[in-house]
Design a protein around this motif. Structure first.
Motif, short mmCIF file in Angstrom:
data_model
loop_
_atom_site.label_atom_id
_atom_site.label_comp_id
_atom_site.label_asym_id
_atom_site.label_seq_id
_atom_site.Cartn_x
_atom_site.Cartn_y
_atom_site.Cartn_z
N LEU A 120 0.83 -1.21 0.00
CA LEU A 120 0.00 0.00 0.00
C LEU A 120 0.86 1.25 0.00
O LEU A 120 0.58 2.21 -0.73
CB LEU A 120 -0.94 0.02 1.21
N ALA A 121 1.92 1.26 0.81
CA ALA A 121 2.79 2.43 0.89
C ALA A 121 3.51 2.65 -0.44
O ALA A 121 3.65 3.79 -0.89
CB ALA A 121 3.80 2.25 2.02
N ALA A 122 3.97 1.57 -1.07
CA ALA A 122 4.66 1.70 -2.35
C ALA A 122 3.73 2.25 -3.43
O ALA A 122 4.12 3.11 -4.22
CB ALA A 122 5.22 0.34 -2.78
N GLU A 123 2.49 1.77 -3.44
CA GLU A 123 1.52 2.26 -4.42
C GLU A 123 1.16 3.72 -4.16
O GLU A 123 1.02 4.51 -5.10
CB GLU A 123 0.27 1.38 -4.40
N GLN A 124 1.04 4.09 -2.90
CA GLN A 124 0.75 5.48 -2.56
C GLN A 124 1.90 6.38 -2.99
O GLN A 124 1.69 7.46 -3.55
CB GLN A 124 0.52 5.61 -1.05
N GLN A 125 3.14 5.95 -2.76
CA GLN A 125 4.30 6.74 -3.16
C GLN A 125 4.38 6.86 -4.68
O GLN A 125 4.71 7.93 -5.20
CB GLN A 125 5.60 6.12 -2.61
N ALA A 126 4.04 5.79 -5.39
CA ALA A 126 4.05 5.85 -6.86
C ALA A 126 3.03 6.86 -7.37
O ALA A 126 3.31 7.61 -8.32
CB ALA A 126 3.77 4.46 -7.44
N ARG A 127 1.85 6.92 -6.74
CA ARG A 127 0.83 7.90 -7.13
C ARG A 127 1.33 9.33 -6.86
O ARG A 127 1.15 10.22 -7.69
CB ARG A 127 -0.48 7.65 -6.40
N LYS A 128 1.99 9.53 -5.73
CA LYS A 128 2.54 10.86 -5.41
C LYS A 128 3.61 11.25 -6.41
O LYS A 128 3.66 12.40 -6.86
CB LYS A 128 3.13 10.86 -3.99
N ASP A 129 4.48 10.31 -6.77
CA ASP A 129 5.55 10.60 -7.73
C ASP A 129 4.98 10.95 -9.09
O ASP A 129 5.46 11.87 -9.76
CB ASP A 129 6.51 9.41 -7.84
N THR A 130 3.95 10.22 -9.52
CA THR A 130 3.31 10.50 -10.80
C THR A 130 2.69 11.88 -10.81
O THR A 130 2.85 12.65 -11.76
CB THR A 130 2.24 9.44 -11.11
N ARG A 131 2.01 12.22 -9.73
CA ARG A 131 1.38 13.54 -9.61
C ARG A 131 2.44 14.64 -9.60
O ARG A 131 2.28 15.68 -10.25
CB ARG A 131 0.52 13.58 -8.34
N ALA A 132 3.55 14.41 -8.89
CA ALA A 132 4.63 15.40 -8.85
C ALA A 132 5.27 15.57 -10.22
O ALA A 132 5.61 16.69 -10.60
CB ALA A 132 5.68 14.99 -7.82
N ALA A 133 5.42 14.47 -10.96
CA ALA A 133 6.01 14.56 -12.30
C ALA A 133 5.10 15.35 -13.24
O ALA A 133 5.58 16.16 -14.05
CB ALA A 133 6.27 13.17 -12.86
N LYS A 134 3.80 15.14 -13.13
CA LYS A 134 2.86 15.91 -13.96
C LYS A 134 2.92 17.39 -13.61
O LYS A 134 2.88 18.24 -14.50
CB LYS A 134 1.44 15.38 -13.77
N ALA A 135 3.02 17.69 -12.33
CA ALA A 135 3.10 19.09 -11.92
C ALA A 135 4.42 19.71 -12.38
O ALA A 135 4.45 20.87 -12.83
CB ALA A 135 2.97 19.21 -10.41
#
Length: 150
Positions: A120-135
């Motif tokens: 769960l933590a790894a998936e949450q971090q991946a979502r944060k990284d994706t969002r940060a990359a888009k920003a």
């Protein structure tokens, strides 16, 4: 009962469980294979909580609005108590969260962390990284030119 975790550790796993996708949490829980016998100290119930905010993160607090939450409390056979407090109306998710919280306070903590919390933590971090990359892709750099005026 294993109490080798800090209050910060518990905050992290409770936050992770509260914000996890219900479908994914259920998949991981069922794949984990351990559903300990427990008694409901507080059966899952849905209610509302007031969400508070602060202007700029440091201003005076104000009431932002209400949010629906579901909570419950379980007791394992050895007396370990676990709480589930999740966003939304899912009684099943709150029950899973409470059982995981209880197991994280026992000798099964390492297995639960590896089988449920780490993915769960790894998936949450991946979502944060994706969002940060888009920003970051939309970042504009400004510069100032000297106009020659005194």
């Amino acid at each position: 009962m294993n109490t080798t975790f800090s209050a910060e550790d518990r905050k992290r796993w409770m936050s992770l469980l509260a914000t996890a996708d219900e479908t994914r949490l259920t998949e991981l829980w069922q794949g984990f294979g351990a559903d300990p016998a427990c008694d409901w100290l507080r059966a899952p119930e849905t209610g509302g909580v007031m969400v508070r905010g602060r202007m700029g993160g440091s201003g005076a607090p104000f009431n932002l609005g209400e949010m629906t939450v579901t909570r419950c409390t379980v007791s394992l056979e050895d007396g370990t108590v676990g709480h589930g407090y999740v966003q939304g109306r899912s009684k099943a998710k709150a029950g899973i969260a409470a059982r995981i919280d209880a197991l994280m306070q026992t000798g099964a903590a390492a297995e639960v962390r590896a089988g449920v919390l780490a993915p769960l933590a790894a998936e949450q971090q991946a979502r944060k990284d994706t969002r940060a990359a888009k920003a970051a892709a939309t970042k504009v750099e400004f510069f100032t030119m000297v106009r020659g005026e005194d």
